[in-house]
Design a protein around this motif. Structure first.
Motif, PDB file in Angstrom:
ATOM      1  N   TYR A  96       0.856  -1.191   0.000  1.00 17.97           N
ATOM      2  CA  TYR A  96       0.000   0.000   0.000  1.00 17.97           C
ATOM      3  C   TYR A  96       0.888   1.234   0.000  1.00 17.97           C
ATOM      4  N   ILE A  97       0.337   2.323  -0.507  1.00 21.85           N
ATOM      5  CA  ILE A  97       0.963   3.625  -0.383  1.00 21.85           C
ATOM      6  C   ILE A  97      -0.012   4.511   0.377  1.00 21.85           C
ATOM      7  N   TYR A  98       0.515   5.555   1.006  1.00 25.60           N
ATOM      8  CA  TYR A  98      -0.272   6.322   1.969  1.00 25.60           C
ATOM      9  C   TYR A  98      -0.358   7.786   1.592  1.00 25.60           C
TER      10      TYR A  98
ATOM     11  N   ASP B 143      -3.951   0.905  10.390  1.00 24.53           N
ATOM     12  CA  ASP B 143      -2.951   0.965  11.460  1.00 24.53           C
ATOM     13  C   ASP B 143      -3.166   2.190  12.339  1.00 24.53           C
ATOM     14  N   LEU B 144      -3.648   3.261  11.751  1.00 21.07           N
ATOM     15  CA  LEU B 144      -3.917   4.470  12.531  1.00 21.07           C
ATOM     16  C   LEU B 144      -5.361   4.532  12.999  1.00 21.07           C
ATOM     17  N   THR B 145      -6.296   4.302  12.101  1.00 21.85           N
ATOM     18  CA  THR B 145      -7.697   4.553  12.430  1.00 21.85           C
ATOM     19  C   THR B 145      -8.311   3.481  13.313  1.00 21.85           C
ATOM     20  N   ASP B 146      -7.859   2.242  13.204  1.00 18.65           N
ATOM     21  CA  ASP B 146      -8.438   1.170  14.015  1.00 18.65           C
ATOM     22  C   ASP B 146      -7.703   0.995  15.337  1.00 18.65           C
ATOM     23  N   ARG B 147      -6.414   1.315  15.360  1.00 20.10           N
ATOM     24  CA  ARG B 147      -5.602   1.013  16.538  1.00 20.10           C
ATOM     25  C   ARG B 147      -5.256   2.237  17.380  1.00 20.10           C
ATOM     26  N   LYS B 148      -4.904   3.332  16.739  1.00 22.77           N
ATOM     27  CA  LYS B 148      -4.368   4.462  17.488  1.00 22.77           C
ATOM     28  C   LYS B 148      -5.318   5.646  17.573  1.00 22.77           C
ATOM     29  N   PHE B 149      -5.989   5.969  16.495  1.00 17.13           N
ATOM     30  CA  PHE B 149      -6.823   7.164  16.446  1.00 17.13           C
ATOM     31  C   PHE B 149      -8.176   6.851  15.804  1.00 17.13           C
ATOM     32  N   PRO B 150      -9.064   6.177  16.523  1.00 19.21           N
ATOM     33  CA  PRO B 150     -10.379   5.847  15.956  1.00 19.21           C
ATOM     34  C   PRO B 150     -11.088   7.090  15.430  1.00 19.21           C
ATOM     35  N   GLY B 151     -11.733   6.923  14.309  1.00 21.47           N
ATOM     36  CA  GLY B 151     -12.450   8.024  13.685  1.00 21.47           C
ATOM     37  C   GLY B 151     -11.636   8.759  12.636  1.00 21.47           C
ATOM     38  N   ASN B 152     -10.363   8.392  12.499  1.00 24.67           N
ATOM     39  CA  ASN B 152      -9.467   8.944  11.492  1.00 24.67           C
ATOM     40  C   ASN B 152      -9.311  10.473  11.556  1.00 24.67           C
ATOM     41  N   PRO B 153      -8.957  11.029  12.733  1.00 24.44           N
ATOM     42  CA  PRO B 153      -8.772  12.482  12.816  1.00 24.44           C
ATOM     43  C   PRO B 153      -7.613  13.000  11.962  1.00 24.44           C
ATOM     44  N   SER B 154      -6.632  12.141  11.668  1.00 25.09           N
ATOM     45  CA  SER B 154      -5.505  12.573  10.834  1.00 25.09           C
ATOM     46  C   SER B 154      -5.854  12.521   9.346  1.00 25.09           C
ATOM     47  N   LYS B 155      -7.018  11.996   9.033  1.00 27.18           N
ATOM     48  CA  LYS B 155      -7.454  11.856   7.632  1.00 27.18           C
ATOM     49  C   LYS B 155      -6.385  11.129   6.823  1.00 27.18           C
ATOM     50  N   SER B 156      -5.913   9.999   7.385  1.00 23.30           N
ATOM     51  CA  SER B 156      -4.877   9.188   6.756  1.00 23.30           C
ATOM     52  C   SER B 156      -5.517   8.029   6.001  1.00 23.30           C
ATOM     53  N   PHE B 157      -5.048   7.825   4.789  1.00 23.29           N
ATOM     54  CA  PHE B 157      -5.626   6.814   3.911  1.00 23.29           C
ATOM     55  C   PHE B 157      -4.521   6.002   3.243  1.00 23.29           C
ATOM     56  N   ARG B 158      -4.928   4.879   2.649  1.00 27.46           N
ATOM     57  CA  ARG B 158      -3.980   4.064   1.895  1.00 27.46           C
ATOM     58  C   ARG B 158      -4.664   3.563   0.632  1.00 27.46           C
ATOM     59  N   SER B 159      -3.840   3.088  -0.301  1.00 31.31           N
ATOM     60  CA  SER B 159      -4.354   2.546  -1.554  1.00 31.31           C
ATOM     61  C   SER B 159      -3.317   1.612  -2.147  1.00 31.31           C
ATOM     62  N   SER B 160      -3.770   0.683  -2.942  1.00 34.73           N
ATOM     63  CA  SER B 160      -2.852  -0.147  -3.716  1.00 34.73           C
ATOM     64  C   SER B 160      -2.699   0.414  -5.135  1.00 34.73           C
ATOM     65  N   HIS B 161      -3.412   1.493  -5.417  1.00 32.59           N
ATOM     66  CA  HIS B 161      -3.358   2.163  -6.725  1.00 32.59           C
ATOM     67  C   HIS B 161      -2.406   3.360  -6.644  1.00 32.59           C
ATOM     68  N   PRO B 162      -1.750   3.693  -7.749  1.00 29.95           N
ATOM     69  CA  PRO B 162      -0.785   4.799  -7.741  1.00 29.95           C
ATOM     70  C   PRO B 162      -1.421   6.148  -7.395  1.00 29.95           C
ATOM     71  N   PHE B 163      -0.559   7.057  -6.938  1.00 30.87           N
ATOM     72  CA  PHE B 163      -0.932   8.456  -6.755  1.00 30.87           C
ATOM     73  C   PHE B 163      -0.140   9.260  -7.777  1.00 30.87           C
ATOM     74  N   LYS B 164      -0.809  10.181  -8.430  1.00 33.52           N
ATOM     75  CA  LYS B 164      -0.138  11.073  -9.377  1.00 33.52           C
ATOM     76  C   LYS B 164       0.292  12.334  -8.634  1.00 33.52           C
ATOM     77  N   VAL B 165       1.550  12.722  -8.821  1.00 34.07           N
ATOM     78  CA  VAL B 165       2.075  13.929  -8.198  1.00 34.07           C
ATOM     79  C   VAL B 165       1.582  15.141  -8.999  1.00 34.07           C
ATOM     80  N   LEU B 166       0.868  16.037  -8.294  1.00 41.29           N
ATOM     81  CA  LEU B 166       0.340  17.241  -8.929  1.00 41.29           C
ATOM     82  C   LEU B 166       1.212  18.465  -8.662  1.00 41.29           C
ATOM     83  N   GLY B 167       1.980  18.420  -7.585  1.00 40.78           N
ATOM     84  CA  GLY B 167       2.831  19.552  -7.239  1.00 40.78           C
ATOM     85  C   GLY B 167       3.495  19.317  -5.899  1.00 40.78           C
ATOM     86  N   GLU B 168       4.305  20.270  -5.483  1.00 35.97           N
ATOM     87  CA  GLU B 168       5.005  20.175  -4.206  1.00 35.97           C
ATOM     88  C   GLU B 168       4.591  21.338  -3.317  1.00 35.97           C
TER      89      GLU B 168
END
Length: 142
Positions: free
Chosen positions: A50-52, A89-114
């Protein structure tokens, strides 16, 4: 019944796309893709299945600061090319409810900018976080 344009505007949805960030030490450029199948920047450094990404800049900053390597910390604005899901790893174990808005995917992410000019965390905060992660690794936790 005819409505005036002001009333119509009040009920029309305005589409916005969500902004996502990826923190790393990799040197990427606009149009590059971040993909699975490479050594992970974190944990046991296993091949990443996965990528995050995050919808908050703070979580992306942590990603850049905690990534392995000696490169310069970078924050990229990215676009998922497929479905994303909560990072368990974050939303189920450390921070229920996903306050960090952290996600994962097995699909690529396209870089739009820095993102430039961002403020990192205090050196002591980073050391505390790295020490805590090292303890978790010794216990076999992700």
């Amino acid at each position: 019944m005819k409505t005036n344009s002001k009333e119509q505007r009040a009920f029309q949805a305005t589409p916005f796309s969500q902004t996502y960030f990826h923190g790393t030490k990799a040197n990427l450029k606009m149009g590059d893709y971040i993909e699975t199948g490479r050594d992970s920047n974190y944990g046991q450094r296993e091949t990443a299945t996965y990528i995050y990404l995050s919808a908050t800049l703070d979580a992306a900053i942590w990603g850049a600061e905690l990534a392995f390597g000696d490169g310069t910390e970078k924050i990229y604005v990215v676009e998922p090319t497929g479905p994303i899901e909560d990072d368990p790893d974050l939303t189920d174990r450390k921070f229920p409810g996903n306050p960090s808005k952290s996600f994962r995917s097995s699909h690529p992410f396209k870089v739009l900018g820095e993102v430039t000019g961002w403020q990192g965390h205090d050196v002591d905060q980073i050391k505390t976080m790295k020490d805590g992660l090292a303890k978790m690794m010794k216990r076999g936790q992700p």
